[in-house]
Write an enzyme that holds these catalytic residues in place. Structure first.
Site, PDB file in Angstrom:
ATOM      1  N   GLU A 153     -74.812  -4.007  74.662  1.00 24.44           N
ATOM      2  CA  GLU A 153     -75.647  -4.001  73.607  1.00 24.44           C
ATOM      3  C   GLU A 153     -77.083  -4.422  73.941  1.00 24.44           C
ATOM      4  OE1 GLU A 153     -74.613  -6.588  70.403  1.00 24.44           O
ATOM      5  OE2 GLU A 153     -76.052  -5.615  69.003  1.00 24.44           O
ATOM      6  N   GLU A 247     -73.129  -5.801  61.117  1.00 26.39           N
ATOM      7  CA  GLU A 247     -73.415  -7.031  61.640  1.00 26.39           C
ATOM      8  C   GLU A 247     -74.545  -7.642  60.932  1.00 26.39           C
ATOM      9  OE1 GLU A 247     -73.342  -8.802  66.012  1.00 26.39           O
ATOM     10  OE2 GLU A 247     -75.428  -7.737  65.464  1.00 26.39           O
TER      11      GLU A 247
HETATM   12 MN   LIG Z   1     -75.594  -6.531  67.114  1.00 28.96          MN
END
Ligand SMILES: [Mn+2]
Length: 272
Positions: A153, A247
């Site tokens: 990420e 998220e």
């Molecule tokens: Mn994230």
């Protein structure tokens, strides 16, 4: 595309972008009642999860695991893959390897986010990048033994200086030998770093393996100012079939955030 919502099992991460905080049973009940396909778990460590109990919950609620985060290794132990101390880097890799094994057994990928660390002080970018690359080669191939990808990420500039944008990340991942590392495209980080999030997604293309579905302020989509329609259109045109995982901050509260996120998911994945 499939929907997912986050649950943190790490009290020390309070204030972080996770919707549910009251254990796996509570998260599964809530997720299922709202119509989510899956949960994304942020555990303190792989060993903290009772796999049999989790599988029973998943079966009862007809849910799957979208992904499992490794950030507990950073939050609780300050482990990173780019730490100057080789012993810390080794511990970081073992921490992540255990989560890959846990997630892989559930058919889900592990996420490397904050554990990528950063270069600073006496540590230059080149060695940090080499260490990160070596770790992704090793861990990516380890994930392949479970037939799941490994998710890397890119984060915004306030959280890492390794990679901040999808295009740079994709170009670098394509230089690795392993072909099993995919990009986690987090719409919150992208809203800070990308000139054009939809174009960035198209550029990364098939390397996009997971999406964190969040608005500009890291609240549920619809509660900030990111134009989501062109992003959803890009994902659809790319043939993306993975998760849009909420998220996000539990604001105004967990249930309201979860309701808003699934409503936005439905709006943007079924009407386009
Ligand atoms: Mn994230």
């Amino acid at each position: 595309m499939r929907s997912a919502i986050t649950v943190s099992l790490v009290p020390e991460a309070k204030g972080g972008p996770f919707v549910f905080w009251d254990g796996l049973a509570h998260a599964c009940e809530q997720a299922a009642s709202l119509g989510y396909d899956a949960i994304e778990i942020f555990p303190p460590a792989a060993s903290a999860i009772d796999v049999a109990a989790l599988c029973a919950l998943l079966t009862r609620h007809r849910l799957t695991v979208a992904a499992i985060g490794t950030g507990g290794g950073w939050v609780l132990h300050q482990l990173t893959l780019t730490h100057a101390d080789p012993a810390v880097r080794a511990r970081a890799r073992e921490f992540i390897r255990a989560i890959i094994d846990l997630a892989g057994g559930l058919g889900a990928p592990a996420i490397i986010g904050s554990m990528q660390g950063r270069w600073e002080g006496a540590l230059a970018r080149e060695p940090a990048l080499a260490w990160l690359g070596e770790a992704l080669e090793d861990l990516g191939e380890h994930a392949a033994t479970h037939r799941v990808p490994l998710l890397y990420e890119p984060l915004n500039r306030y959280e890492t200086n390794m990679f901040n944008r999808l295009g740079d990340t994709a170009a670098w991942l394509r230089t690795l030998r392993t072909k099993n590392v995919r990009i986690l495209a987090d719409l919150f980080h992208m809203n800070i770093e990308e000139a054009n999030p939809a174009a960035a997604l198209r550029e990364a293309g098939a390397l996009v393996g997971h999406v964190h579905f969040a608005d500009s302020n890291r609240r549920a989509v619809g509660l900030g100012h990111t134009p989501i329609a062109p992003i959803a259109a890009a994902l659809r045109e790319m043939g993306y079939t993975g998760f849009l995982s909420a998220e996000i901050f539990p604001l105004p509260d967990s249930t309201a955030a979860a309701r808003q996120a699934i409503a936005a998911f439905r709006q943007h994945t079924t009407l386009l």
